[in-house]
Design an enzyme around this catalytic site. Sequence first.
Site, mmCIF file in Angstrom:
data_model
loop_
_atom_site.group_PDB
_atom_site.id
_atom_site.type_symbol
_atom_site.label_atom_id
_atom_site.label_comp_id
_atom_site.label_asym_id
_atom_site.label_seq_id
_atom_site.Cartn_x
_atom_site.Cartn_y
_atom_site.Cartn_z
ATOM 1 N N LYS A 1 0.723 1.089 1.501
ATOM 2 C CA LYS A 1 1.757 0.162 1.027
ATOM 3 C C LYS A 1 1.598 -0.170 -0.454
ATOM 4 C CE LYS A 1 3.617 -0.717 5.161
ATOM 5 N NZ LYS A 1 5.010 -0.304 5.457
ATOM 6 N N GLU B 1 9.427 -8.658 3.945
ATOM 7 C CA GLU B 1 9.217 -8.794 5.379
ATOM 8 C C GLU B 1 7.877 -8.139 5.698
ATOM 9 O OE1 GLU B 1 10.774 -6.336 4.000
ATOM 10 O OE2 GLU B 1 9.722 -4.653 4.922
ATOM 11 N N SER C 1 -2.981 6.363 7.067
ATOM 12 C CA SER C 1 -2.205 5.457 6.221
ATOM 13 C C SER C 1 -2.896 4.135 5.919
ATOM 14 C CB SER C 1 -0.848 5.185 6.879
ATOM 15 O OG SER C 1 -1.031 4.716 8.197
#
Lengths: 383, 260
Positions: A81, A103, A368
């Site tokens: 991210k 969010e 990830s």
Amino acid sequence: MRLSGRFGRFGGCYVPEILVPALEQLEVAFLDAQQDPAFAAELNGLLADYAGRPTPLTRCRNLPGNIYLKREDLLHGGAHKTNQVLGQGLLAKRMGKARLIAETGAGQHGVATAIVGALLGFETVVYMGAEDVARQQLNVFRMQLMGAIVVPVESGGRTLKDAINEALRDWSASFETTHYLLGTAAGPHPFPTMVREFQRVIGGEARAQIVEQLGRLPDVAIACVGGGSNAIGLFADFIPDPVRLIGVEPAGKGLSGAEHGATLLRGTRGILHGAETYVLQDDEGQIADTWSVSAGLDYPAVGPEHAHLKESGRAEYVGCTDAEALAAFKALAESEGILCAFESAHALAHALKLAEAEPDSAILVGLSGRGDKDVDQARRLLA
Amino acid sequence: MSRYFTMFDRLDGAAAFGAFLMLGDPDLKTSARLLDSLVEGGADMIEVGIPFSDPVADGPVIQAAAQRALAAGVRVGDCFDLIAAFRGRHPDVPVGILTYANIVVARTGFMRDAAEAGADSLLIADVPALEADPFVRDMEQAGIEPVLIAAANTPEPTLRHIATLSKAYTYCVSRAGITGTHAGGQFDAALVERLRAADAPPPVFGFGISAPEHVRAALSAGARGVICGSAIVDLAQRGGDVARFVRSLKAATGNESAPQ
């Protein structure tokens, strides 16, 4: 809009009229920044010296087959991210915004947004489903430590989709001063394109690294798909290559029931959160509540480019249950000494199946995120 | 001649009062009765929501209304039945549907069913002018009049596109944000003027209209009508006298003598 915002017949910009100028402003800022060497220099500087890029490519020593892990778990913030929040944060500065809203599901994107908010000096508000606030207390506190305000969302199923609804509602009133830092390659144009470009670095690095280590391209690249940002980031640079691309969706408690989040496998065409894509819904278009052991994959739509990659046949999409993901999480910990996120464990679970079927294939897995956030839940589930 | 056209013609320059309710809230029978109360109170046009699980343009009051309707098991077909029954009782009152794109695309023949039920117009809250062309084509084919939203921040070329696509009226949002009873509407006279210059259908203000002074402010900005939603939904939910409330807002339009 300057770009079509379409991937085949998917994508588009389905938002209330009031938000269209804000998305147009974002598209212009993004396209201008793409042409600006100073923007690239600042972003690349942050990615290297602040976030820790490039991340390593690790060949598994003990798991069967030839599995290579692209280690986004080692990125600052603990997940992929961070790549794109730095990009969007710099864009928000460029547009003169003072406030970020986001969010979050598992809390990873909320943490990443809190990071960029602290680093670049934004007021930061993170919407998080009340259900997720309860299951991810540690991430809530992390965000608060970095100065973000976490707003629990009580509407709907009180998970990620409801948090997106609430962020969109906030943005409808606040777009003059606020950038909506959407966390995945979904939503209205230009988000799917912009987030892919900021995440492209994952596959770009991995491609060069595997060619150097192995002397050739991988046979397969595998990533988990919730909204789809880490998968599109891993896939993007391989799309022109003869490399099989596999996205792994959360099959939850099984694809035969309703408790899963396998949008591409079980969804139908629809329009949600600004894009035409696959959606888990009933026959009247009401959005379904989804389930996955990993909050980050618990989402009833999917990035429109994945819908297109599925329809065009360029990528394939498979499911992996909670139990399979949990087993892979455990196997990686025991065999390689790596605690990965439950999300990433979905990709690894499919890689392990593939490694058994084709032991000679070189399998690239997008790892990830790291698993610290899931340790508490793992302790309960594996007890 | 369309019902909207006839209504505006009848009002002869006076402003129209539009009243909104969520269909099926809290159940079908109550919903039918509430629709009649709107007419009884003097509403010139009725706007009805078809409930969607994820209404991003709506504030808490209308979100809750949609949730109540869905919890009661209300389906899209039930909503069309409510409209058809209303049409039987009130042949001349214009009825507009407000809903979301996913509800429309999920049902083959949505526009045709809406037209057959007797609805006059359709506004899809998450379809901006940029995406509207295919929806508008379907509406026109079915005989439904498209309604698009214009806001103070809508750029000139988009506004001209909206003027071309809209038929019944132009829904003007009085402020940024979502539907709701909290006030703060700006009732931008410049927007009304720009729409007039673009030859758009009559501008009607919605969002944040909950008291007579909001109605008067909207009209003094040049609007040809107002739509009140959340305040009516909220009152109905609390068991208040909807007809009386509508009458009080309608009085502020100054066209009380209009026939029902």
